[in-house]
Design an enzyme around this catalytic site. Sequence first.
Site, PDB file in Angstrom:
ATOM      1  N   TYR A 144       0.868  -1.181   0.000  1.00  0.00           N
ATOM      2  CA  TYR A 144       0.000   0.000   0.000  1.00  0.00           C
ATOM      3  C   TYR A 144       0.901   1.226   0.000  1.00  0.00           C
ATOM      4  CZ  TYR A 144      -3.406   3.413   1.786  1.00  0.00           C
ATOM      5  OH  TYR A 144      -4.213   4.513   1.957  1.00  0.00           O
ATOM      6  N   ASP A 239       9.481   2.665  -1.065  1.00  0.00           N
ATOM      7  CA  ASP A 239       8.514   3.377  -0.226  1.00  0.00           C
ATOM      8  C   ASP A 239       8.881   3.064   1.232  1.00  0.00           C
ATOM      9  OD1 ASP A 239       6.436   4.213   1.345  1.00  0.00           O
ATOM     10  OD2 ASP A 239       4.847   3.393   0.073  1.00  0.00           O
ATOM     11  N   LYS A 267       5.625   9.349   8.323  1.00  0.00           N
ATOM     12  CA  LYS A 267       5.564   8.783   9.677  1.00  0.00           C
ATOM     13  C   LYS A 267       6.690   9.289  10.592  1.00  0.00           C
ATOM     14  CE  LYS A 267       2.848   4.834   8.118  1.00  0.00           C
ATOM     15  NZ  LYS A 267       1.488   5.012   8.565  1.00  0.00           N
TER      16      LYS A 267
HETATM   17  N1  HOZ Z   1      -2.936   3.189   6.264  1.00  0.00           N
HETATM   18  C1  HOZ Z   1      -2.485   3.299   7.593  1.00  0.00           C
HETATM   19  C2  HOZ Z   1      -1.665   2.156   8.037  1.00  0.00           C
HETATM   20  N2  HOZ Z   1      -1.301   1.240   7.101  1.00  0.00           N
HETATM   21  C3  HOZ Z   1      -3.607   3.482   8.552  1.00  0.00           C
HETATM   22  C4  HOZ Z   1      -3.832   4.894   8.735  1.00  0.00           C
HETATM   23  C5  HOZ Z   1      -4.779   5.239   9.855  1.00  0.00           C
HETATM   24  O1  HOZ Z   1      -5.846   4.668   9.968  1.00  0.00           O
HETATM   25  O2  HOZ Z   1      -4.427   6.115  10.607  1.00  0.00           O
END
Ligand code: HOZ
Length: 418
Positions: A144, A239, A267
Amino acid sequence: MNIVRSEALLARGQELVPGGVNSPVRAFRSVGGTPRFIAKANGARLWDVDGNEYIDYIGSWGPMLLGHRHPEILTAIEDALAIGTSFGAPTEREIELAEEIRDAVPSMEMMRLVNSGTEATMSALRVARGFTGRELTIKFEGCYHGHVDSLLVKAGSGMATLGIADTAGVPKAFADTTLALPYNSVEALERAFAAHGANIAAVILEPVVGNMGCVIPTAAFLQALVTLTRQHRALLIFDEVMTGFRVARGGAQALFGIVPDLSTFGKVIGGGLPIGAYGGRKEIMQCVAPVGNVYQAGTLSGNPLAVSAGLAMLRHIRMHPEIYAQLEAKAAALCGELPAGVTLNRAGSMFTLFFTRQAVTDYESAKTSDTARFGKFFHHMLERGVYFPPSQYEAAFLSTAHTDADIAHTRKAIAEFF
Ligand code: HOZ
């Protein structure tokens, strides 16, 4: 466990916000039950609005490498608040943050700061296309890269959690620019390059996957990525939104000794505030406007609060290299000698307990997990004050704030489930 306030907030929120949450996995849809509305956090702890206390293994989905409310990061944010919250003009700290990133990750010769990991991957892809003059991208099933139109093909994270194969709203023409291949498959990669090599702008991957749960790349797969992208003059994009400053100070690229053409970050580099960065070889990044003709911009890019928090985080990491050995020791203690019948994948302080007996090396094997049993496990842990990600297809994160007692409590709660 009393959760009446969370229930009331969910009911109120659902009237205004899809699912009552601002990012789908938070809605607990795959595990059932009521998402906890959080009142506050400190160190490795979260408290919900009903006063329940949890040991937090989400860590805001990765950024909280040092735990919540680390004093150096709070001070940096306070200092920035005293000066102003947004200027829409360059500041010295943005350059300092870029210098910190380049110091840790030498492949980031030149970079741009943006506001999220999604922006970073979207922009990196545009640069790759602009630089190569090609349109196709290879991604991997279960990876992702944020909610970038063309990358929401066989994507992990919330798409995997909710069982959405391909999202509505992405024009077919965009999706058609993406080839989604099985992670860790050298053969599929070779076939794709043999068939489309001259049109492939970039291969993008999570160099350790977090978004189908934690999945580790094989050495052969990494080698094939390097060899084939070089052979066909496609760009290799790491990524590192999750892995950057997480699996090592220099990210997964330092861990594996690979120099990607472009990388994306988010992050950890924001210390818990919204940020992203993309960058890489100078020759490529000089395509970006105003130097080159690939356009990308942002009102809040380089936001002083986020930059200050990120700078404090990265300076702390540089001054305390021992934190990675500490995180490794904590993670090894937490993840050692787990019950039979499950599979644990771990890279440093990120890990996933898969409810399958099979080795998990790609999306297909991740999907052999018994998600109903995972849901029961998730609630068992939550009832005992341990907050794991509410999805089988996400990674859990440890921080330096987790204590031996936290880990002992977590292990005991895990043992009670099996
Ligand atoms: N896509 C985020 C972790 N893979 C989650 C983001 C969130 O819900 O804060």
